[in-house]
Structures are given as structure tokens and as C-alpha cells.
Design an enzyme around this catalytic site. Structure first.
Site, PDB file in Angstrom:
ATOM      1  N   ARG A  51       0.807  -1.224   0.000  1.00  0.00           N
ATOM      2  CA  ARG A  51       0.000   0.000   0.000  1.00  0.00           C
ATOM      3  C   ARG A  51       0.836   1.268   0.000  1.00  0.00           C
ATOM      4  O   ARG A  51       0.593   2.187  -0.777  1.00  0.00           O
ATOM      5  CB  ARG A  51      -0.913   0.061   1.238  1.00  0.00           C
ATOM      6  CG  ARG A  51      -2.244  -0.596   1.042  1.00  0.00           C
ATOM      7  CD  ARG A  51      -2.692  -1.195   2.330  1.00  0.00           C
ATOM      8  NE  ARG A  51      -1.743  -2.245   2.664  1.00  0.00           N
ATOM      9  CZ  ARG A  51      -1.891  -3.517   2.277  1.00  0.00           C
ATOM     10  NH1 ARG A  51      -2.952  -3.884   1.632  1.00  0.00           N
ATOM     11  NH2 ARG A  51      -0.982  -4.420   2.550  1.00  0.00           N
ATOM     12  N   LYS A  80      25.736  -2.920  -1.048  1.00  0.00           N
ATOM     13  CA  LYS A  80      27.204  -2.801  -1.127  1.00  0.00           C
ATOM     14  C   LYS A  80      27.765  -2.064   0.077  1.00  0.00           C
ATOM     15  O   LYS A  80      28.961  -1.789   0.137  1.00  0.00           O
ATOM     16  CB  LYS A  80      27.594  -2.025  -2.394  1.00  0.00           C
ATOM     17  CG  LYS A  80      27.119  -2.626  -3.694  1.00  0.00           C
ATOM     18  CD  LYS A  80      27.581  -1.719  -4.842  1.00  0.00           C
ATOM     19  CE  LYS A  80      27.007  -2.152  -6.167  1.00  0.00           C
ATOM     20  NZ  LYS A  80      27.252  -1.106  -7.199  1.00  0.00           N
ATOM     21  N   ARG A 101      11.165   4.168   3.228  1.00  0.00           N
ATOM     22  CA  ARG A 101      10.862   3.205   4.299  1.00  0.00           C
ATOM     23  C   ARG A 101      12.143   2.464   4.643  1.00  0.00           C
ATOM     24  O   ARG A 101      12.882   2.055   3.741  1.00  0.00           O
ATOM     25  CB  ARG A 101       9.792   2.219   3.831  1.00  0.00           C
ATOM     26  CG  ARG A 101       9.658   1.038   4.786  1.00  0.00           C
ATOM     27  CD  ARG A 101       8.453   0.201   4.495  1.00  0.00           C
ATOM     28  NE  ARG A 101       7.229   0.926   4.819  1.00  0.00           N
ATOM     29  CZ  ARG A 101       6.019   0.364   4.795  1.00  0.00           C
ATOM     30  NH1 ARG A 101       5.880  -0.894   4.460  1.00  0.00           N
ATOM     31  NH2 ARG A 101       4.945   1.070   5.099  1.00  0.00           N
TER      32      ARG A 101
END
Ligand code: NCD
Length: 303
Positions: A51, A80, A101
Site C-alpha cells: 500500500r 554494497k 521506508r
């Protein structure tokens, strides 16, 4: 240039303004179809999402803008060993605004301190999730027409659930709000949240028994047990089905109760409830897109 890391940094007046914009977008979508033409949103998702990421992307497309980004840490240079600060500086060269996020609490804040474009926290660990709160607020406003004088039950994983932490921060500014925290003992609301409520004399009760408090509630906010934040799989398995909302458990609920859930749902709400007019969680998904549109316009300072 302004970011949104914590919902507390938006004033009550600004929340009202975002809700008014979202209501206007719902009524007149064509007015907004080109507002972000030529602008780019970067979605930097170091953790799974359906969502939040897709609604940010849909929001930007509906404003006439474009989107770039990644949906897992492994496909970015984080794999990395690149720092969040360097990623933020890099993406500032490509985009006009970032939605991030991250599993680590505070990572979007670090990004905002290093980016030269606005950063939106799209969920940081078990900490905060301000744009889910914007979705929740628009849902409450459209269902109830107000934010004051509501008894709000928050049920499930109150320890690791970032959505409930941000929602409390937003709702505690209104008058006549009472919180009812419903969770197993192991997943109680963190002490720092309760201590700050107590300091202000803000009313809340804590219980393990959902059915006992059901008749009092105006809002019931169900949450998923946050498997990814557990250290111990056995503990998760023992707690995951602590609360399953079924039609029987709603038998003594108010007729105008509003049932919210940030989703994804695992088992917490029986699908039999989806047809109940009190179920608001799929409307909440749609409202999240409109609030993200309103937020992007605000942070990009689009007239
Ligand atoms: C929530 C989250 O990511 O915190 N999901 C969402 O963004 N709608 C809730 C959850 O994952 O349980």
C-alpha cells in the site's frame, strides 16, 4: 524545504488543510491532474510494502508527475554498504521528493538531514509511520466528521506497531479523546508512550480483553503482530493470533463503530467482517492515496 518525519511536526491547522485538500481532490480530481508535471518522486523502500509504496506512486502519477526508485534494499547500493546519508545525497540529484521506508528507526531522519529535497518517512522500524496516520485521520474525519470526543481502541501489537505510535501522537492533540490499549501483555504499548500521556494527564486504559471494552469504542484500530520485529519465532507463533475479530465479537459493539486496520491483514480480522458497513479498512487504503497527494503538493509547495 520541509520534510515529514514525525506527524507531530504537522500542526492541527496543517492537518485540517491537508484534509481539505484531500476532500477537494476527491471531489475535483481533474483540477489536480497536472499539478506535478515535470516533478519526480523517488520511492526508496528498504523494507517490503504494498500500500504505502504503490499509493505514493499512484499519488504522484495522479498529480501528473513521475516516479523512480527501488522496492528492496538488495537491489540498491545499500547491499554494497552505502550509507543512508550518501543514498539521500545521490537521489537528491535525480528527484524532487523522496518517500523512504527503512527497518532502522531514524533512517528517514538521517536522510532528511542529508538530502537537498523533502523526505517523507514511509515507516521507520517500530517507530513512526506518519503518512499512514494521514490516511487514518482522513478515514476518521470522513466517517465521524470530527476528531474530538472519541473513544479509540488500539488492538494487537502495540509494542512494535509503528502506525499506532504515530496515530496516538496525532490524536492526543484533540479534546475528549480516550485511548483503550488492547494487547497481550508481551506486546503492550511502550512505556515511553504511556509516560508521555501520563505527564499530560491524558486518559487511557490498558486491557487484554477486547470483548470487555468493545461496547465503549467509537473507533477500533486493529493491527498485525509485527513478525519481522520479533527475535524469537516461537514467541511470534504464540502471539500472532491473540485477537481475531469475528462477527460474534462485534455483537455488543456500537452500531456506528468504525473498524480501521492499516493492512496488511494476516488473521486479525475475519473476512466475514468485510461486508459489515462498519469495516473501513479498504476505504482507508483509498484515502491514503488522496492524503499522500495532498502531502506531496504541500511539501513541493505547489499552488
Ligand atoms: C503498516 C506498516 O508498514 O507499518 N502497513 C502499512 O504501511 N499500511 C502496518 C503493518 O505492516 O502491519
Amino acid at each position: 524545504m520541509r520534510s515529514l518525519i514525525d506527524i507531530a511536526t504537522l500542526t492541527v491547522a496543517e492537518i485540517d488543510e491537508l484534509i481539505a485538500t484531500a476532500d477537494d481532490i476527491i471531489a475535483n480530481p481533474e483540477k489536480y491532474a497536472h499539478k506535478c508535471a515535470g516533478k519526480k518522486l523517488a520511492t526508496l523502500f528498504f523494507e517490503p510494502s504494498t500500500r504505502t509504496r504503490l499509493s505514493f506512486e499512484a499519488a504522484m502519477y495522479e498529480l501528473g508527475g513521475n516516479v523512480l526508485g527501488f522496492s528492496e534494499a538488495n537491489s540498491s547500493s545499500a547491499a554494497k554498504g552505502e550509507s543512508v546519508a550518501d543514498t539521500a545525497k545521490t537521489v537528491s540529484c535525480y528527484a524532487d521528493i523522496i518517500a523512504m521506508r527503512h527497518p532502522k528507526e531514524g533512517a528517514p531522519l538521517v536522510a532528511s538531514m542529508n538530502a537537498s529535497i523533502p523526505v517523507i518517512n514511509a515507516g521507520d522500524g517500530g517507530h513512526n509511520h506518519p503518512t499512514q496516520t494521514l490516511a487514518d485521520l482522513l478515514t476518521i474525519h470522513r466517517e465521524k466528521g470530527r476528531f474530538d470526543n472519541l473513544t479509540v481502541g488500539l488492538c494487537g501489537d502495540l509494542k512494535f506497531g509503528r502506525t499506532v505510535h504515530s496515530l496516538i501522537t496525532a490524536l492526543r492533540r484533540y479534546k475528549g479523546i480516550k485511548f483503550v490499549f488492547i494487547s497481550p501483555n508481551e506486546l503492550k504499548m511502550p512505556d515511553y508512550v504511556k509516560a508521555s500521556l501520563e505527564k499530560e494527564g491524558f486518559p487511557y486504559i490498558e486491557t487484554t480483553d477486547l470483548e470487555e471494552v468493545m461496547p465503549e469504542l467509537d473507533i477500533l484500530y486493529m493491527t498485525r503482530v509485527q513478525q519481522e520485529r520479533f527475535f524469537n519465532e516461537e514467541e511470534y507463533l504464540r502471539l500472532k493470533d491473540s485477537y481475531i475479530l469475528t462477527p460474534e465479537k462485534l455483537s455488543n459493539a456500537k452500531p456506528d463503530l468504525s473498524i480501521l486496520h492499516p493492512l496488511p491483514r494476516v488473521n486479525e480480522i475475519s473476512v466475514a467482517i468485510d461486508k459489515d458497513p462498519r469495516a473501513c479498512y479498504f476505504k482507508q487504503v483509498l484515502y491514503g492515496k488522496y492524503m499522500r497527494m495532498a502531502l506531496i503538493l504541500k511539501l513541493l509547495e505547489v499552488e
